[in-house]
Design an enzyme around this catalytic site. Structure first.
Site, PDB file in Angstrom:
ATOM      1  N   GLY A   1       0.811  -1.221   0.000  1.00 41.85           N
ATOM      2  CA  GLY A   1       0.000   0.000   0.000  1.00 41.85           C
ATOM      3  C   GLY A   1       0.839   1.263   0.000  1.00 41.85           C
ATOM      4  N   ARG A   2       2.109   1.138  -0.391  1.00 52.19           N
ATOM      5  CA  ARG A   2       3.036   2.294  -0.418  1.00 52.19           C
ATOM      6  C   ARG A   2       3.249   2.904   0.970  1.00 52.19           C
ATOM      7  NH1 ARG A   2       4.115  -0.168  -4.510  1.00 52.19           N
ATOM      8  NH2 ARG A   2       3.970   0.670  -6.610  1.00 52.19           N
TER       9      ARG A   2
END
Ligand SMILES: Cc1cc2nc3c(=O)[nH]c(=O)nc-3n(C[C@H](O)[C@H](O)[C@H](O)COP(=O)(O)O)c2cc1C
Length: 214
Positions: free
Chosen positions: A192-193
């Protein structure tokens, strides 16, 4: 696949403040050893690092060089002192280094100041290199414009004969630089960065640790 569709999710590992050593260069050596996995492809050079330099007007350039040692917490690389990077360093000794170890979903960023290695160290290292690399260092006026590779090859052959069965002297324009880190950041890719970033900043003799937003 189009460029905008290229993306990977990172989930191999995480990194917390409690995981890392108080000394960033000890932590660096841990990650550096982990990066040297036996099944790596031949082309992969884990000691390759992007070196960014800038002139006083703010013109920035970057290129890959090879890390050739770490001594007393300083990172060493070798190059031509009269190259573009050498000229920038001469007027602005602030540099940054960046290692990308994609197989571990990791990046290490280092900022600091740089100075030339002791001459004796450069000369010793020069003589440990293969003879053809030593000759290449003599022939190349790194970063200058040339008409063709032919004159380089001719000079190489001439020097090969000149120094046949003799020690090749280390050119004055060639040697080491040592980077003294003032900021070191360890980056571990996360899903999810929401990547983990642990940053060390030098504070006198101490290092201050913080977690940065991804
Ligand atoms: C994998 C790799 C390793 C390199 N290692 C070095 C090095 O250790 N020293 C060096 O001077 N150039 C090295 N180079 C070449 C530099 O990237 C660059 O072309 C050269 O130093 C000239 O840079 P400059 O014109 O910005 O000074 C390497 C390039 C690659 C791709």
């Amino acid at each position: 696949m189009s460029i905008h569709e290229m993306r990977k999710s990172y989930s191999m590992a995480g990194l917390a403040k409690s995981d890392v050593h108080a000394d960033p260069m000890v932590q660096f050596l841990r990650w550096f050893e982990e990066a040297q996995q036996p099944d790596l492809p031949d082309w992969m050079e884990v000691n390759a690092m992007t070196l960014a330099t800038a002139d006083p007007e703010g013109k920035v350039t970057s290129r890959v060089v090879l890390l050739k040692g770490i001594e007393s917490g300083r990172l060493c690389f070798y190059t031509n002192y009269e190259s573009e990077k050498g000229q920038q360093i001469a007027v602005n000794p602030q540099v940054s280094l960046c290692f990308f170890w994609g197989h571990l979903q990791r990046q290490v960023r280092i900022e600091g100041s740089v100075e030339q290695s002791a001459r004796s160290k450069s000369v010793d290292y020069f003589h440990s290199r293969p003879r053809e690399s030593q000759l290449g260092a003599h022939v190349s006026r790194q970063s200058s414009v040339i008409d063709s590779s032919q004159s380089l090859e001719e000079q190489f052959t001439a020097l090969e004969s000149k120094y046949h069965q003799q020690e090749i002297p280390c050119p004055k324009h060639w040697g080491g630089y040592e980077v003294e880190p003032t900021r070191v950041e360890f980056w571990q890719g996360r899903p999810g960065r929401l990547h983990d970033r642990i940053c060390y900043r030098r504070d006198g003799e101490q290092w201050q640790l913080s977690r940065l937003s991804p």
